[in-house]
Scaffold this active site. Sequence first.
Site, short mmCIF file in Angstrom:
data_model
loop_
_atom_site.label_atom_id
_atom_site.label_comp_id
_atom_site.label_asym_id
_atom_site.label_seq_id
_atom_site.Cartn_x
_atom_site.Cartn_y
_atom_site.Cartn_z
N ASN A 51 0.82 -1.20 0.00
CA ASN A 51 0.00 0.00 0.00
C ASN A 51 0.86 1.26 0.00
O ASN A 51 2.07 1.21 0.25
CB ASN A 51 -0.93 0.00 1.21
CG ASN A 51 -2.20 -0.81 0.98
OD1 ASN A 51 -2.55 -1.11 -0.16
ND2 ASN A 51 -2.88 -1.16 2.05
N CYS A 60 -5.32 -7.76 -3.48
CA CYS A 60 -5.90 -6.58 -4.14
C CYS A 60 -6.49 -7.04 -5.46
O CYS A 60 -5.76 -7.48 -6.36
CB CYS A 60 -4.83 -5.51 -4.38
SG CYS A 60 -5.41 -4.14 -5.40
N HIS A 154 -12.55 -6.66 5.46
CA HIS A 154 -13.48 -5.60 5.03
C HIS A 154 -14.61 -5.46 6.04
O HIS A 154 -15.06 -6.46 6.63
CB HIS A 154 -14.07 -5.92 3.65
CG HIS A 154 -13.07 -5.85 2.55
ND1 HIS A 154 -12.86 -4.72 1.81
CD2 HIS A 154 -12.20 -6.78 2.09
CE1 HIS A 154 -11.91 -4.96 0.91
NE2 HIS A 154 -11.49 -6.20 1.07
N ASN A 185 -10.54 -2.40 5.70
CA ASN A 185 -11.03 -1.63 4.57
C ASN A 185 -12.51 -1.32 4.81
O ASN A 185 -13.31 -2.24 4.98
CB ASN A 185 -10.86 -2.42 3.26
CG ASN A 185 -9.41 -2.74 2.98
OD1 ASN A 185 -8.62 -1.87 2.69
ND2 ASN A 185 -9.05 -4.03 3.08
N GLU A 203 -9.60 2.66 2.11
CA GLU A 203 -8.73 1.50 2.20
C GLU A 203 -7.64 1.67 3.24
O GLU A 203 -7.16 2.78 3.49
CB GLU A 203 -8.08 1.23 0.83
CG GLU A 203 -9.05 0.82 -0.25
CD GLU A 203 -8.33 0.25 -1.45
OE1 GLU A 203 -7.45 -0.61 -1.27
OE2 GLU A 203 -8.64 0.66 -2.57
N CYS A 212 -11.94 -0.32 -5.53
CA CYS A 212 -11.30 -1.36 -4.73
C CYS A 212 -11.93 -2.69 -5.12
O CYS A 212 -13.12 -2.89 -4.90
CB CYS A 212 -11.50 -1.08 -3.24
SG CYS A 212 -10.87 -2.38 -2.15
N GLY A 213 -11.13 -3.57 -5.72
CA GLY A 213 -11.67 -4.83 -6.22
C GLY A 213 -12.16 -5.76 -5.12
O GLY A 213 -13.27 -6.28 -5.18
N GLY A 215 -12.91 -4.80 -2.18
CA GLY A 215 -14.02 -4.09 -1.55
C GLY A 215 -15.32 -4.26 -2.31
O GLY A 215 -16.39 -4.38 -1.72
#
Length: 259
Positions: A51, A60, A154, A185, A203, A212-213, A215
Amino acid sequence: VVLDGVRQAIEMTPERARALAHRHFGIGADQILLVEAPHHPEADFRYRIFNADGGEVEHCGNGARCFVRFVHEQGLSRRNPLRAEIRTGLITLDNTPEAGVSVEMGQTRFGPDDVGFDTTGLQSQACGEDTLWVLPLPGQADALLSLVAISNPHAVQLVDDVDRHPVEQAGPLIESHPRFRQRVNAGFMQVVDRHTIRLRVYERGAGETLACGTGACAAAVAGIRRGLLDSPVRVHTRGGPLTVAWDGRALRMSGPATT
Protein backbone atom coordinates in the site's frame (compact mmCIF):
# COMPACT_ATOMS: atom_id res chain seq x y z
CA VAL A 1 2.65 0.66 -10.40
CA VAL A 2 3.82 -2.85 -11.34
CA LEU A 3 7.44 -3.99 -11.07
CA ASP A 4 9.17 -6.98 -12.70
CA GLY A 5 10.93 -8.89 -9.95
CA VAL A 6 11.38 -11.97 -12.14
CA ARG A 7 14.09 -10.72 -14.54
CA GLN A 8 15.71 -8.55 -11.88
CA ALA A 9 16.09 -8.74 -8.12
CA ILE A 10 14.04 -6.10 -6.28
CA GLU A 11 14.22 -5.71 -2.53
CA MET A 12 11.00 -3.89 -1.66
CA THR A 13 11.00 -2.13 1.68
CA PRO A 14 8.28 0.01 3.29
CA GLU A 15 10.45 3.08 2.69
CA ARG A 16 10.93 2.29 -1.00
CA ALA A 17 7.22 1.57 -1.50
CA ARG A 18 6.28 4.88 0.14
CA ALA A 19 8.77 6.74 -2.07
CA LEU A 20 7.43 5.18 -5.27
CA ALA A 21 3.81 5.77 -4.28
CA HIS A 22 4.32 9.43 -3.30
CA ARG A 23 2.27 11.57 -5.69
CA HIS A 24 4.59 14.60 -5.56
CA PHE A 25 8.10 13.17 -5.15
CA GLY A 26 7.61 9.66 -6.58
CA ILE A 27 5.62 8.08 -9.39
CA GLY A 28 2.29 8.23 -7.56
CA ALA A 29 0.11 5.19 -6.82
CA ASP A 30 -2.37 3.65 -4.43
CA GLN A 31 -0.32 0.46 -4.48
CA ILE A 32 3.03 -0.92 -5.65
CA LEU A 33 2.72 -4.42 -7.15
CA LEU A 34 5.71 -6.76 -7.35
CA VAL A 35 5.80 -9.79 -9.67
CA GLU A 36 8.24 -12.49 -8.54
CA ALA A 37 9.05 -16.15 -9.14
CA PRO A 38 6.68 -18.37 -7.15
CA HIS A 39 7.39 -20.29 -3.97
CA HIS A 40 4.27 -22.46 -4.33
CA PRO A 41 4.70 -25.42 -6.76
CA GLU A 42 1.27 -24.86 -8.39
CA ALA A 43 1.71 -21.12 -8.99
CA ASP A 44 3.03 -19.40 -12.12
CA PHE A 45 4.13 -16.28 -10.23
CA ARG A 46 4.20 -14.74 -6.79
CA TYR A 47 2.20 -11.50 -6.54
CA ARG A 48 2.97 -9.04 -3.70
CA ILE A 49 1.07 -5.84 -2.84
CA PHE A 50 2.38 -2.80 -0.97
CA ASN A 51 0.00 0.00 0.00
CA ALA A 52 0.94 3.65 -0.32
CA ASP A 53 1.93 3.75 3.36
CA GLY A 54 4.53 1.02 2.74
CA GLY A 55 2.63 -1.82 4.38
CA GLU A 56 2.45 -5.19 2.60
CA VAL A 57 -1.12 -6.52 2.38
CA GLU A 58 -2.76 -9.83 1.54
CA HIS A 59 -4.76 -9.19 -1.62
CA CYS A 60 -5.90 -6.58 -4.14
CA GLY A 61 -8.47 -7.45 -6.79
CA ASN A 62 -7.83 -4.43 -9.00
CA GLY A 63 -4.10 -5.05 -8.67
CA ALA A 64 -4.59 -8.69 -9.66
CA ARG A 65 -6.09 -7.62 -12.98
CA CYS A 66 -3.17 -5.23 -13.56
CA PHE A 67 -0.77 -8.00 -12.59
CA VAL A 68 -1.96 -10.52 -15.19
CA ARG A 69 -2.13 -7.91 -17.95
CA PHE A 70 1.45 -6.83 -17.09
CA VAL A 71 2.74 -10.42 -17.13
CA HIS A 72 1.32 -11.00 -20.61
CA GLU A 73 2.33 -7.63 -22.08
CA GLN A 74 5.89 -7.97 -20.74
CA GLY A 75 6.25 -11.47 -22.17
CA LEU A 76 6.84 -13.09 -18.78
CA SER A 77 4.29 -15.80 -19.61
CA ARG A 78 1.74 -16.76 -22.27
CA ARG A 79 -0.28 -18.93 -19.93
CA ASN A 80 -3.95 -18.05 -19.69
CA PRO A 81 -5.45 -18.53 -17.18
CA LEU A 82 -2.62 -17.82 -14.77
CA ARG A 83 -2.29 -18.95 -11.16
CA ALA A 84 -0.78 -16.42 -8.77
CA GLU A 85 0.50 -16.94 -5.27
CA ILE A 86 -0.59 -14.29 -2.76
CA ARG A 87 0.13 -14.16 0.98
CA THR A 88 -2.94 -16.24 1.85
CA GLY A 89 -3.09 -18.79 -0.98
CA LEU A 90 -3.60 -19.04 -4.75
CA ILE A 91 -5.85 -17.09 -7.12
CA THR A 92 -6.69 -17.80 -10.77
CA LEU A 93 -6.81 -15.02 -13.40
CA ASP A 94 -8.20 -14.99 -16.97
CA ASN A 95 -7.07 -12.27 -19.39
CA THR A 96 -9.40 -11.63 -22.34
CA PRO A 97 -8.74 -8.40 -24.30
CA GLU A 98 -12.40 -8.09 -25.33
CA ALA A 99 -14.01 -8.67 -21.91
CA GLY A 100 -11.24 -7.54 -19.58
CA VAL A 101 -9.74 -9.61 -16.79
CA SER A 102 -11.63 -11.92 -14.46
CA VAL A 103 -10.22 -13.14 -11.17
CA GLU A 104 -11.23 -16.08 -8.99
CA MET A 105 -10.88 -14.27 -5.69
CA GLY A 106 -10.38 -17.19 -3.33
CA GLN A 107 -12.05 -18.12 -0.06
CA THR A 108 -14.58 -15.80 1.61
CA ARG A 109 -15.11 -15.81 5.40
CA PHE A 110 -17.41 -13.87 7.70
CA GLY A 111 -16.38 -14.39 11.33
CA PRO A 112 -15.06 -11.60 13.57
CA ASP A 113 -11.81 -13.54 14.01
CA ASP A 114 -11.41 -13.70 10.22
CA VAL A 115 -11.11 -9.90 10.05
CA GLY A 116 -9.39 -9.48 13.41
CA PHE A 117 -12.40 -7.77 15.02
CA ASP A 118 -12.90 -7.56 18.80
CA THR A 119 -16.62 -7.88 19.53
CA THR A 120 -16.35 -7.63 23.32
CA GLY A 121 -19.35 -5.72 24.66
CA LEU A 122 -20.77 -4.89 21.22
CA GLN A 123 -24.33 -5.52 20.09
CA SER A 124 -25.13 -7.56 16.99
CA GLN A 125 -28.24 -8.34 14.98
CA ALA A 126 -29.17 -10.95 12.39
CA CYS A 127 -29.89 -9.77 8.86
CA GLY A 128 -30.69 -12.56 6.41
CA GLU A 129 -27.70 -14.90 6.52
CA ASP A 130 -25.46 -12.13 7.83
CA THR A 131 -24.62 -10.84 11.30
CA LEU A 132 -24.36 -7.06 11.63
CA TRP A 133 -22.19 -5.49 14.32
CA VAL A 134 -22.92 -2.09 15.85
CA LEU A 135 -19.71 -0.03 16.05
CA PRO A 136 -19.94 3.33 17.88
CA LEU A 137 -17.92 6.09 16.17
CA PRO A 138 -16.92 9.35 17.89
CA GLY A 139 -18.83 12.31 16.44
CA GLN A 140 -20.63 10.09 13.90
CA ALA A 141 -23.69 7.87 13.82
CA ASP A 142 -23.05 4.26 14.86
CA ALA A 143 -21.89 2.06 11.98
CA LEU A 144 -23.80 -1.19 11.33
CA LEU A 145 -21.16 -3.44 9.79
CA SER A 146 -21.01 -6.64 7.77
CA LEU A 147 -17.66 -8.38 8.24
CA VAL A 148 -16.11 -10.01 5.16
CA ALA A 149 -12.61 -11.48 4.74
CA ILE A 150 -11.42 -11.98 1.16
CA SER A 151 -7.82 -12.67 2.14
CA ASN A 152 -7.86 -9.07 3.40
CA PRO A 153 -10.40 -7.69 5.92
CA HIS A 154 -13.48 -5.60 5.03
CA ALA A 155 -16.25 -3.91 6.99
CA VAL A 156 -19.24 -2.96 4.83
CA GLN A 157 -22.15 -0.72 5.79
CA LEU A 158 -25.30 0.19 3.92
CA VAL A 159 -25.86 3.92 3.26
CA ASP A 160 -28.67 5.85 1.59
CA ASP A 161 -26.44 7.88 -0.75
CA VAL A 162 -22.70 7.32 -1.21
CA ASP A 163 -22.23 10.86 -2.52
CA ARG A 164 -23.76 12.48 0.55
CA HIS A 165 -22.45 10.08 3.20
CA PRO A 166 -19.49 11.48 5.25
CA VAL A 167 -16.97 8.93 3.97
CA GLU A 168 -14.06 11.34 4.55
CA GLN A 169 -14.91 11.47 8.25
CA ALA A 170 -16.30 7.99 8.96
CA GLY A 171 -13.81 6.09 6.74
CA PRO A 172 -10.65 6.73 8.78
CA LEU A 173 -12.51 6.16 12.07
CA ILE A 174 -13.49 2.66 10.94
CA GLU A 175 -10.25 1.85 9.09
CA SER A 176 -8.08 2.56 12.14
CA HIS A 177 -10.56 1.62 14.86
CA PRO A 178 -8.74 -0.14 17.72
CA ARG A 179 -11.22 -3.04 17.58
CA PHE A 180 -9.72 -4.07 14.21
CA ARG A 181 -6.44 -5.78 15.02
CA GLN A 182 -4.91 -5.23 11.57
CA ARG A 183 -7.05 -2.25 10.58
CA VAL A 184 -9.77 -2.76 7.96
CA ASN A 185 -11.03 -1.63 4.57
CA ALA A 186 -14.22 0.37 5.16
CA GLY A 187 -16.89 0.02 2.48
CA PHE A 188 -19.93 2.27 2.01
CA MET A 189 -22.59 0.62 -0.17
CA GLN A 190 -25.72 2.09 -1.75
CA VAL A 191 -28.17 -0.43 -3.25
CA VAL A 192 -29.64 0.72 -6.59
CA ASP A 193 -31.51 -2.48 -7.48
CA ARG A 194 -31.06 -6.20 -6.85
CA HIS A 195 -28.17 -6.43 -9.33
CA THR A 196 -26.60 -2.98 -8.94
CA ILE A 197 -24.82 -1.05 -6.18
CA ARG A 198 -22.75 2.10 -5.85
CA LEU A 199 -19.67 1.89 -3.65
CA ARG A 200 -16.99 3.96 -1.99
CA VAL A 201 -14.12 2.36 -0.06
CA TYR A 202 -11.70 3.86 2.45
CA GLU A 203 -8.73 1.50 2.20
CA ARG A 204 -6.08 0.53 4.71
CA GLY A 205 -2.91 2.49 4.10
CA ALA A 206 -4.24 4.35 1.06
CA GLY A 207 -7.31 6.35 2.12
CA GLU A 208 -10.32 6.57 -0.17
CA THR A 209 -9.48 5.13 -3.60
CA LEU A 210 -11.33 5.42 -6.90
CA ALA A 211 -12.04 1.68 -6.88
CA CYS A 212 -11.30 -1.36 -4.73
CA GLY A 213 -11.67 -4.83 -6.22
CA THR A 214 -11.78 -6.81 -2.99
CA GLY A 215 -14.02 -4.09 -1.55
CA ALA A 216 -16.42 -4.52 -4.46
CA CYS A 217 -16.49 -8.26 -3.82
CA ALA A 218 -17.03 -7.77 -0.09
CA ALA A 219 -19.91 -5.34 -0.66
CA ALA A 220 -21.61 -7.61 -3.21
CA VAL A 221 -21.29 -10.66 -0.96
CA ALA A 222 -22.54 -8.71 2.07
CA GLY A 223 -25.55 -7.49 0.10
CA ILE A 224 -26.36 -11.01 -1.10
CA ARG A 225 -26.08 -12.42 2.43
CA ARG A 226 -28.33 -9.65 3.76
CA GLY A 227 -30.96 -10.57 1.16
CA LEU A 228 -30.67 -7.25 -0.68
CA LEU A 229 -28.89 -8.40 -3.85
CA ASP A 230 -28.75 -11.26 -6.34
CA SER A 231 -25.68 -12.46 -8.23
CA PRO A 232 -24.20 -11.17 -10.48
CA VAL A 233 -23.81 -7.68 -9.06
CA ARG A 234 -22.67 -4.65 -11.03
CA VAL A 235 -20.58 -2.46 -8.72
CA HIS A 236 -20.26 1.19 -9.73
CA THR A 237 -17.24 2.94 -8.20
CA ARG A 238 -15.88 6.39 -8.88
CA GLY A 239 -13.19 4.76 -11.01
CA GLY A 240 -15.58 2.67 -13.12
CA PRO A 241 -17.74 -0.48 -12.97
CA LEU A 242 -16.86 -4.00 -11.87
CA THR A 243 -18.92 -7.19 -12.01
CA VAL A 244 -18.99 -9.64 -9.09
CA ALA A 245 -20.51 -13.13 -9.23
CA TRP A 246 -20.93 -15.29 -6.11
CA ASP A 247 -22.82 -18.56 -5.70
CA GLY A 248 -22.16 -18.96 -2.00
CA ARG A 249 -18.79 -20.59 -2.64
CA ALA A 250 -16.99 -19.45 -5.81
CA LEU A 251 -16.32 -15.71 -6.02
CA ARG A 252 -15.33 -14.09 -9.33
CA MET A 253 -14.66 -10.45 -10.16
CA SER A 254 -14.40 -9.06 -13.71
CA GLY A 255 -13.31 -5.67 -14.98
CA PRO A 256 -10.88 -3.74 -17.19
CA ALA A 257 -7.12 -3.37 -16.90
CA THR A 258 -5.14 -1.00 -19.14
CA THR A 259 -1.51 0.08 -19.25
